[in-house]
Design a protein around this motif. Structure first.
Motif, PDB file in Angstrom:
ATOM      1  N   VAL A 209      90.856  16.666 -38.436  1.00 25.94           N
ATOM      2  CA  VAL A 209      92.034  16.845 -37.579  1.00 25.94           C
ATOM      3  C   VAL A 209      91.988  18.223 -36.928  1.00 25.94           C
ATOM      4  CG1 VAL A 209      94.554  17.150 -37.590  1.00 25.94           C
ATOM      5  CG2 VAL A 209      93.522  15.187 -38.768  1.00 25.94           C
ATOM      6  N   LEU A 210      91.725  19.253 -37.724  1.00 26.38           N
ATOM      7  CA  LEU A 210      91.775  20.620 -37.217  1.00 26.38           C
ATOM      8  C   LEU A 210      90.603  20.983 -36.314  1.00 26.38           C
ATOM      9  CD1 LEU A 210      92.976  22.541 -40.407  1.00 26.38           C
ATOM     10  CD2 LEU A 210      94.321  21.933 -38.381  1.00 26.38           C
ATOM     11  N   TYR A 211      89.405  20.515 -36.639  1.00 28.32           N
ATOM     12  CA  TYR A 211      88.211  21.007 -35.950  1.00 28.32           C
ATOM     13  C   TYR A 211      87.404  19.963 -35.193  1.00 28.32           C
ATOM     14  CZ  TYR A 211      89.282  25.119 -38.650  1.00 28.32           C
ATOM     15  OH  TYR A 211      89.926  26.198 -39.187  1.00 28.32           O
ATOM     16  N   GLU A 212      87.751  18.695 -35.338  1.00 31.16           N
ATOM     17  CA  GLU A 212      86.967  17.658 -34.660  1.00 31.16           C
ATOM     18  C   GLU A 212      87.822  16.755 -33.785  1.00 31.16           C
ATOM     19  OE1 GLU A 212      85.002  15.810 -37.976  1.00 31.16           O
ATOM     20  OE2 GLU A 212      83.500  17.407 -38.118  1.00 31.16           O
ATOM     21  N   GLY A 213      89.097  17.056 -33.662  1.00 26.83           N
ATOM     22  CA  GLY A 213      89.968  16.303 -32.766  1.00 26.83           C
ATOM     23  C   GLY A 213      90.461  14.963 -33.275  1.00 26.83           C
ATOM     24  N   LEU A 214      90.317  14.689 -34.563  1.00 25.19           N
ATOM     25  CA  LEU A 214      90.824  13.431 -35.105  1.00 25.19           C
ATOM     26  C   LEU A 214      92.345  13.419 -35.006  1.00 25.19           C
ATOM     27  CD1 LEU A 214      90.293  10.733 -36.624  1.00 25.19           C
ATOM     28  CD2 LEU A 214      90.484  12.042 -38.765  1.00 25.19           C
ATOM     29  N   ASN A 215      92.886  12.322 -34.535  1.00 29.80           N
ATOM     30  CA  ASN A 215      94.330  12.164 -34.456  1.00 29.80           C
ATOM     31  C   ASN A 215      94.902  12.120 -35.868  1.00 29.80           C
ATOM     32  OD1 ASN A 215      96.785  10.284 -34.569  1.00 29.80           O
ATOM     33  ND2 ASN A 215      96.636  10.739 -32.381  1.00 29.80           N
ATOM     34  N   PRO A 216      95.946  12.914 -36.152  1.00 30.75           N
ATOM     35  CA  PRO A 216      96.504  12.932 -37.507  1.00 30.75           C
ATOM     36  C   PRO A 216      96.930  11.550 -38.019  1.00 30.75           C
ATOM     37  CG  PRO A 216      97.354  14.778 -36.273  1.00 30.75           C
ATOM     38  CD  PRO A 216      96.588  13.921 -35.303  1.00 30.75           C
ATOM     39  N   ARG A 217      97.506  10.735 -37.176  1.00 29.01           N
ATOM     40  CA  ARG A 217      97.927   9.403 -37.615  1.00 29.01           C
ATOM     41  C   ARG A 217      96.712   8.550 -37.974  1.00 29.01           C
ATOM     42  NH1 ARG A 217     102.719   7.544 -38.172  1.00 29.01           N
ATOM     43  NH2 ARG A 217     103.701   9.113 -36.871  1.00 29.01           N
ATOM     44  N   ASP A 218      95.633   8.679 -37.226  1.00 29.19           N
ATOM     45  CA  ASP A 218      94.393   7.960 -37.560  1.00 29.19           C
ATOM     46  C   ASP A 218      93.818   8.453 -38.891  1.00 29.19           C
ATOM     47  OD1 ASP A 218      94.642   6.539 -35.197  1.00 29.19           O
ATOM     48  OD2 ASP A 218      93.207   7.803 -34.107  1.00 29.19           O
ATOM     49  N   ALA A 219      93.962   9.744 -39.145  1.00 32.08           N
ATOM     50  CA  ALA A 219      93.485  10.306 -40.411  1.00 32.08           C
ATOM     51  C   ALA A 219      94.231   9.677 -41.585  1.00 32.08           C
ATOM     52  CB  ALA A 219      93.653  11.822 -40.425  1.00 32.08           C
ATOM     53  N   VAL A 220      95.545   9.535 -41.454  1.00 34.61           N
ATOM     54  CA  VAL A 220      96.348   8.931 -42.518  1.00 34.61           C
ATOM     55  C   VAL A 220      95.946   7.477 -42.724  1.00 34.61           C
ATOM     56  CG1 VAL A 220      98.666   8.214 -43.208  1.00 34.61           C
ATOM     57  CG2 VAL A 220      98.303  10.471 -42.240  1.00 34.61           C
ATOM     58  N   THR A 221      95.780   6.762 -41.639  1.00 35.23           N
ATOM     59  CA  THR A 221      95.377   5.357 -41.744  1.00 35.23           C
ATOM     60  C   THR A 221      94.049   5.240 -42.470  1.00 35.23           C
ATOM     61  OG1 THR A 221      96.566   4.784 -39.739  1.00 35.23           O
ATOM     62  CG2 THR A 221      94.816   3.280 -40.422  1.00 35.23           C
ATOM     63  N   LYS A 222      93.116   6.075 -42.100  1.00 39.63           N
ATOM     64  CA  LYS A 222      91.798   6.066 -42.740  1.00 39.63           C
ATOM     65  C   LYS A 222      91.915   6.370 -44.238  1.00 39.63           C
ATOM     66  CE  LYS A 222      87.300   8.306 -42.275  1.00 39.63           C
ATOM     67  NZ  LYS A 222      86.516   9.304 -41.553  1.00 39.63           N
ATOM     68  N   LEU A 223      92.738   7.352 -44.590  1.00 40.18           N
ATOM     69  CA  LEU A 223      92.909   7.703 -46.000  1.00 40.18           C
ATOM     70  C   LEU A 223      93.592   6.596 -46.797  1.00 40.18           C
ATOM     71  CD1 LEU A 223      93.987  11.439 -45.692  1.00 40.18           C
ATOM     72  CD2 LEU A 223      91.918  10.577 -46.837  1.00 40.18           C
ATOM     73  N   MET A 224      94.626   6.010 -46.227  1.00 41.04           N
ATOM     74  CA  MET A 224      95.426   5.040 -46.971  1.00 41.04           C
ATOM     75  C   MET A 224      94.785   3.657 -47.030  1.00 41.04           C
ATOM     76  SD  MET A 224      97.442   7.151 -47.978  1.00 41.04           S
ATOM     77  CE  MET A 224      98.892   6.600 -48.793  1.00 41.04           C
ATOM     78  N   THR A 225      93.742   3.437 -46.256  1.00 35.85           N
ATOM     79  CA  THR A 225      93.069   2.136 -46.277  1.00 35.85           C
ATOM     80  C   THR A 225      91.667   2.223 -46.891  1.00 35.85           C
ATOM     81  OG1 THR A 225      92.285   2.434 -43.999  1.00 35.85           O
ATOM     82  CG2 THR A 225      94.368   1.254 -44.312  1.00 35.85           C
ATOM     83  N   ARG A 226      91.374   3.348 -47.527  1.00 37.50           N
ATOM     84  CA  ARG A 226      90.075   3.504 -48.199  1.00 37.50           C
ATOM     85  C   ARG A 226      89.943   2.469 -49.309  1.00 37.50           C
ATOM     86  NH1 ARG A 226      89.447   8.094 -51.377  1.00 37.50           N
ATOM     87  NH2 ARG A 226      87.242   7.740 -51.275  1.00 37.50           N
ATOM     88  N   ASP A 227      88.715   2.147 -49.670  1.00 32.67           N
ATOM     89  CA  ASP A 227      88.480   1.292 -50.816  1.00 32.67           C
ATOM     90  C   ASP A 227      89.079   1.943 -52.054  1.00 32.67           C
ATOM     91  OD1 ASP A 227      87.120  -0.580 -49.327  1.00 32.67           O
ATOM     92  OD2 ASP A 227      85.137   0.234 -49.791  1.00 32.67           O
ATOM     93  N   LYS A 228      89.702   1.138 -52.889  1.00 32.59           N
ATOM     94  CA  LYS A 228      90.327   1.659 -54.100  1.00 32.59           C
ATOM     95  C   LYS A 228      89.262   2.049 -55.117  1.00 32.59           C
ATOM     96  CE  LYS A 228      94.459  -1.159 -53.500  1.00 32.59           C
ATOM     97  NZ  LYS A 228      94.219  -1.312 -52.099  1.00 32.59           N
ATOM     98  N   LYS A 229      89.534   3.165 -55.796  1.00 35.30           N
ATOM     99  CA  LYS A 229      88.669   3.642 -56.870  1.00 35.30           C
ATOM    100  C   LYS A 229      89.484   4.537 -57.770  1.00 35.30           C
ATOM    101  CE  LYS A 229      85.577   5.360 -53.944  1.00 35.30           C
ATOM    102  NZ  LYS A 229      84.463   6.115 -53.387  1.00 35.30           N
ATOM    103  N   SER A 230      88.913   4.953 -58.863  1.00 34.19           N
ATOM    104  CA  SER A 230      89.615   5.795 -59.824  1.00 34.19           C
ATOM    105  C   SER A 230      90.072   7.087 -59.145  1.00 34.19           C
ATOM    106  CB  SER A 230      88.672   6.148 -60.990  1.00 34.19           C
ATOM    107  OG  SER A 230      89.262   7.106 -61.819  1.00 34.19           O
ATOM    108  N   GLU A 231      91.271   7.545 -59.524  1.00 28.95           N
ATOM    109  CA  GLU A 231      91.791   8.799 -58.972  1.00 28.95           C
ATOM    110  C   GLU A 231      91.110   9.999 -59.559  1.00 28.95           C
ATOM    111  OE1 GLU A 231      93.893   9.274 -56.412  1.00 28.95           O
ATOM    112  OE2 GLU A 231      93.996   7.118 -56.158  1.00 28.95           O
ATOM    113  N   TYR A 232      90.335   9.830 -60.624  1.00 26.66           N
ATOM    114  CA  TYR A 232      89.593  10.978 -61.161  1.00 26.66           C
ATOM    115  C   TYR A 232      88.217  10.598 -61.542  1.00 26.66           C
ATOM    116  CZ  TYR A 232      88.549  15.450 -63.083  1.00 26.66           C
ATOM    117  OH  TYR A 232      87.986  16.670 -63.282  1.00 26.66           O
TER     118      TYR A 232
END
Length: 136
Positions: free
Chosen positions: A113-136
């Protein structure tokens, strides 16, 4: 994380997910660098993360909100008028994640978002739709 929640006016559940995942990322990196896991769950870890993300007085929260609203780094720095650790340190965290081979999707998203021009809303979508895996 502030970039990805407050400026975009996302809900509490999204905020909780980002905060939890963010703590996990920071802990993984810190442990890989020789830190103690417990440190990250105390005042200097989790406590600081909560204040940074939630306090109306936080420079980092204000900066994230401005970035989420579409301001660029220079506009944000000018409006905040003080040091913004989250912006100043994201490049370091990004490089350390590569050096220690630690998966840090939130750090990567904020960096993009800060250095490559990714739209913040697209960043959230990408994060929240990642494949599920262990949080640690």
């Amino acid at each position: 994380m502030q970039v990805l929640q407050h400026g975009l006016e996302l809900g509490d559940n999204t905020f909780a997910a980002l905060l939890t995942r963010g703590l996990t990322e920071l802990t993984r990196l810190g442990v890989a660098m020789g830190g103690e896991k417990e440190t990250f769950y105390g005042l200097s870890g989790f406590g600081d993360l909560i204040v940074t993300c939630m306090s109306e007085h936080s420079r980092n929260r204000k900066a994230g909100k401005l970035i989420g609203q579409g301001k660029n780094i220079e506009q944000t720095k000018q409006e905040v008028g003080m040091t913004i650790e989250s912006i100043d340190n994201i490049e370091v965290a990004y490089e350390l994640s590569k050096k220690y081979n630690i998966e840090m999707p939130i750090v990567n998203a904020v960096y993009s978002v800060l250095y490559e021009g990714l739209n913040p809303r697209d960043a959230v979508t990408k994060l929240m739709t990642r494949d599920k895996k262990s949080e640690y």
